[in-house]
Design an enzyme around this catalytic site. Structure first.
Site, PDB file in Angstrom:
ATOM      1  N   ASP A 177       0.859  -1.185   0.000  1.00 11.95           N
ATOM      2  CA  ASP A 177       0.000   0.000   0.000  1.00 11.95           C
ATOM      3  C   ASP A 177       0.893   1.231   0.000  1.00 11.95           C
ATOM      4  OD1 ASP A 177      -2.950   1.008   0.514  1.00 11.95           O
ATOM      5  OD2 ASP A 177      -1.629   2.227   1.768  1.00 11.95           O
TER       6      ASP A 177
ATOM      7  N   MET B   8       5.135   9.837  -4.082  1.00 14.64           N
ATOM      8  CA  MET B   8       4.798   8.783  -3.136  1.00 14.64           C
ATOM      9  C   MET B   8       5.382   9.194  -1.788  1.00 14.64           C
ATOM     10  SD  MET B   8       5.471   4.661  -3.319  1.00 14.64           S
ATOM     11  CE  MET B   8       7.281   4.706  -3.388  1.00 14.64           C
TER      12      MET B   8
ATOM     13  N   HIS C 209      -5.516   4.372   6.240  1.00 11.82           N
ATOM     14  CA  HIS C 209      -4.736   5.189   5.308  1.00 11.82           C
ATOM     15  C   HIS C 209      -3.323   5.445   5.830  1.00 11.82           C
ATOM     16  CE1 HIS C 209      -7.903   5.679   2.400  1.00 11.82           C
ATOM     17  NE2 HIS C 209      -8.733   6.005   3.370  1.00 11.82           N
TER      18      HIS C 209
ATOM     19  N   ASP D 264      -2.594  -0.508   6.293  1.00 11.84           N
ATOM     20  CA  ASP D 264      -3.436  -0.940   5.184  1.00 11.84           C
ATOM     21  C   ASP D 264      -2.824  -2.112   4.429  1.00 11.84           C
ATOM     22  OD1 ASP D 264      -5.068   1.059   6.027  1.00 11.84           O
ATOM     23  OD2 ASP D 264      -4.770   2.364   4.292  1.00 11.84           O
TER      24      ASP D 264
END
Length: 201
Positions: free
Chosen positions: A15, A28, A174, A179
């Site tokens: 994730d 990212m 999140h 996750d």
């Protein structure tokens, strides 16, 4: 027997949290991963998703971001600009970790949905390390896996359409590692699920 000579697959739930829709113009900001299980000629064996994990927060690669995307993760871009790992370092460490946990097997990234996370992960791996431990196509989408087993159109699939017993009891926070662990449990449940039972009148 030919199937006995095929290398096992080691599934790694990944994730990522990002501040925009595509890598390059956007960044990212965190990467979480958890080993979900192994598949060989004898079938699938689930792993404890908390046992082998990876997590890094990364320095942004551009000044641009989408406020709504950034708000999803709650990460602080200013803090990450000062304290986040250099992408080249973080992705090299991730590649080393993947090679370590997948010794004797072929690593496969799995995600829900894989398309978004894979886009960022693969771009970052190639951009900052020059290679991907998953190759160019070693990813599996959990939505597709469920749709195929359930006999549903892909675009009809959301987690709310899945039988409750398939879902992890963990919250979707999140936070990339939380996750990844949650989705590793979902993946293991999907791999073991035979599909829906016969329809009843």
């Amino acid at each position: 027997m030919a199937s006995r000579r095929i290398k096992p697959s080691l599934y790694i739930s990944v994730d990522i949290e990002a501040d925009g829709p595509i890598p390059g113009p956007y960044s990212m900001l965190s990467l979480g991963a958890a080993v979900a299980g192994t598949q060989d000629a004898d079938g699938f064996t689930a792993a404890d998703p908390e046992k082998q994990t990876f997590y890094r927060e990364l320095r942004p690669v551009s000044e641009d971001f989408v406020p709504e995307a950034l708000a999803v993760s709650g990460l602080d871009r200013e803090r990450l600009s000062a304290e986040g790992a250099e992408p080249a370092v973080a992705l090299a460490e991730f590649s080393d970790w993947v090679h370590e946990v997948s010794a004797g097997a072929q690593p496969v990234m799995c995600g829900y949905p894989a398309s978004y996370d894979w886009t960022f992960l693969y771009w970052y791996l190639i951009r900052f390390t020059g290679r991907s431990p998953f190759g160019h196509s070693g990813c599996m989408d959990m939505k597709t896996l469920f749709a195929t087993k359930a006999g549903l159109p892909l675009r009809a699939v959301v987690k709310g359409t899945m039988p409750r017993e398939l879902l992890s009891r963990r919250r979707h926070t999140h936070h990339a590692l939380d996750d990844a662990v949650e989705q590793a449990e979902l993946f293991a449940n999907l791999m073991r699920w035979p599909g829906p039972g016969p329809a009843r009148d």
